[in-house]
Design a protein around this motif. Structure first.
Motif, short mmCIF file in Angstrom:
data_model
loop_
_atom_site.label_atom_id
_atom_site.label_comp_id
_atom_site.label_asym_id
_atom_site.label_seq_id
_atom_site.Cartn_x
_atom_site.Cartn_y
_atom_site.Cartn_z
N TYR A 1 -43.95 23.95 69.58
CA TYR A 1 -44.57 25.28 69.69
C TYR A 1 -43.74 26.25 70.00
O TYR A 1 -42.98 26.16 70.84
CB TYR A 1 -45.78 25.60 70.59
CG TYR A 1 -46.75 26.76 70.30
CD1 TYR A 1 -47.63 26.56 69.29
CD2 TYR A 1 -46.44 27.98 70.78
CE1 TYR A 1 -48.41 27.53 68.91
CE2 TYR A 1 -47.33 28.98 70.47
CZ TYR A 1 -48.47 28.93 69.46
OH TYR A 1 -49.30 30.08 69.16
N ILE A 2 -43.54 27.34 68.95
CA ILE A 2 -42.48 28.12 68.84
C ILE A 2 -42.91 29.52 69.08
O ILE A 2 -43.84 29.96 68.43
CB ILE A 2 -41.65 28.25 67.54
CG1 ILE A 2 -41.03 26.70 67.32
CG2 ILE A 2 -40.49 29.20 67.60
CD1 ILE A 2 -40.49 26.61 65.95
N ILE A 3 -42.63 30.37 70.14
CA ILE A 3 -42.67 31.77 70.25
C ILE A 3 -41.61 32.50 70.24
O ILE A 3 -40.44 32.18 70.64
CB ILE A 3 -43.28 31.78 71.73
CG1 ILE A 3 -44.46 31.05 72.12
CG2 ILE A 3 -43.51 33.39 72.03
CD1 ILE A 3 -45.18 31.15 73.58
N TYR A 4 -41.46 33.51 69.32
CA TYR A 4 -40.28 34.40 69.14
C TYR A 4 -40.81 35.84 69.73
O TYR A 4 -42.07 36.46 69.39
CB TYR A 4 -40.06 34.56 67.53
CG TYR A 4 -38.89 35.35 67.54
CD1 TYR A 4 -37.59 34.59 67.75
CD2 TYR A 4 -38.70 36.59 67.10
CE1 TYR A 4 -36.46 35.19 67.41
CE2 TYR A 4 -37.63 37.23 67.05
CZ TYR A 4 -36.22 36.26 67.14
OH TYR A 4 -34.97 36.98 66.95
N ILE A 5 -40.14 36.51 70.54
CA ILE A 5 -40.48 37.70 71.30
C ILE A 5 -39.39 38.78 70.88
O ILE A 5 -38.25 38.66 71.00
CB ILE A 5 -40.53 37.44 72.85
CG1 ILE A 5 -40.94 38.79 73.54
CG2 ILE A 5 -39.31 36.78 73.39
CD1 ILE A 5 -41.33 38.43 74.99
N ILE A 6 -40.13 40.14 70.63
CA ILE A 6 -39.50 41.26 70.33
C ILE A 6 -39.95 42.19 71.29
O ILE A 6 -40.90 42.13 71.91
CB ILE A 6 -39.52 41.61 69.07
CG1 ILE A 6 -40.86 41.80 68.60
CG2 ILE A 6 -38.56 40.62 67.96
CD1 ILE A 6 -40.89 42.40 67.14
N ASP A 7 -39.30 43.50 71.18
CA ASP A 7 -39.89 44.46 72.20
C ASP A 7 -39.77 45.92 71.23
O ASP A 7 -38.94 45.94 70.29
CB ASP A 7 -39.36 44.54 73.37
CG ASP A 7 -37.86 45.11 73.32
OD1 ASP A 7 -37.74 46.29 73.71
OD2 ASP A 7 -37.07 44.34 72.88
#
Length: 299
Positions: free
Chosen positions: A210-216
């Motif tokens: 499971y892949i999570i990509y986080i930006i802000d």
């Protein structure tokens, strides 16, 4: 050198020679219909055109052949520097540790270790040194992460493993050394740092289930529409630090619109991970993936 489309139904070899000064580049249409060329002593290769930043519906699916007895369900967390990857790791550990056996792997970083050991025992944490760009360790050569993950999984009968992609500490040390010794390399090193944290980073399915990509939002409301595999093809996109939007002039409605468009309907979450907002929703997405992959029911 740019390649050009050639359509030959019999796929015969067609040789074209292009002269550039003293060098010559040959190109030809291969049996598969692609245009190949060879130059500077390199092996024959083609450059495929990229028509889009990627599609959520065409992302690599989880591996059906995965043996979760060999290595537990693995969550990959990636994203640019400063977006909140470590904060998300901490929040997930805090949320899941009472019901699930957890372990974590990240690029070696004393700050990372000092944070995580507050929430899970130090023996359940592994810090690795890549010896190169950290993104290669989650895509092309995953062995440096895979070994510790398998070890932790077997030692602690883990239910969920967390794997974070971070900037490499030895590269930071190397840049510090080079900047002191050779001031003129600043531009080159800046390019290296930029390349190590671009929006193209994404996990190999052989590493992350499971892949999570986080930006802000501090990068501006334009970030979602920049695309790249991390934004378009991660299983979940997290848009973090929404409380900073007024301070940086980011429009959350624009980010929502662009995230919907770029992810082709794929899920995303607005969050303030440090304050706990959105974390439960992120956990629910992870556990949905965990249930679907392992056949187990959440606790």
């Amino acid at each position: 050198m740019a390649s050009h489309d050639h359509h030959h139904p019999d796929h015969h070899h067609h040789d074209h020679t292009h002269h550039d000064g003293d060098s010559a580049t040959k190109s030809w249409v291969g049996p598969d219909g692609r245009v190949y060329h060879s130059h500077d002593g390199l092996a024959p290769h083609s450059h495929e055109p990229i028509y889009s930043p990627g599609f959520f519906s065409r992302r690599a699916p989880p591996l059906l052949s995965r043996d979760f007895n060999e290595r537990a369900f693995t969550v990959g967390i990636g994203g640019p520097v400063g977006t909140g990857k470590t904060a998300l790791m901490l929040a997930l550990c805090k949320f899941l540790r009472d019901k699930y056996s957890l372990a974590a792997v990240s690029i070696i970083d004393n700050e990372f270790l000092s944070f995580l050991i507050i929430l899970i025992p130090e023996e359940r944490i592994r810090a690795v040194e890549t010896g190169g760009c950290p993104h290669a360790a989650i895509r092309e050569d995953i062995s440096i992460n895979l070994g510790p993950l398998e070890e932790l999984s077997n030692l602690f009968k883990a239910d969920i493993l967390l794997c974070e992609s971070r900037e490499r500490s030895s590269l930071r040390k190397y840049t510090d050394y080079m900047l002191k010794k050779f001031a003129l390399v600043i531009m080159i090193l800046g390019t290296i740092w930029g390349a190590c944290d671009n929006l193209a980073a994404n996990f190999s399915r052989e590493l992350a289930d499971y892949i999570i990509y986080i930006i802000d939002v501090s990068g501006g409301d334009k970030i979602p529409r920049k695309g790249g595999p991390g934004i378009t093809q991660a299983d979940l996109l997290v848009i973090n630090k929404t409380d900073l939007a007024p301070a940086v002039g980011a429009d959350l409605a624009v980010m929502e619109r662009d995230a919907l468009k770029m992810r082709d309907g794929g899920p995303f979450v607005f969050a303030q991970v440090k304050h706990g907002l959105g974390v439960e929703e992120i956990v629910n997405y992870i556990l949905q993936g965990w249930e679907a992959a392992t056949g187990k029911k959440r606790r």
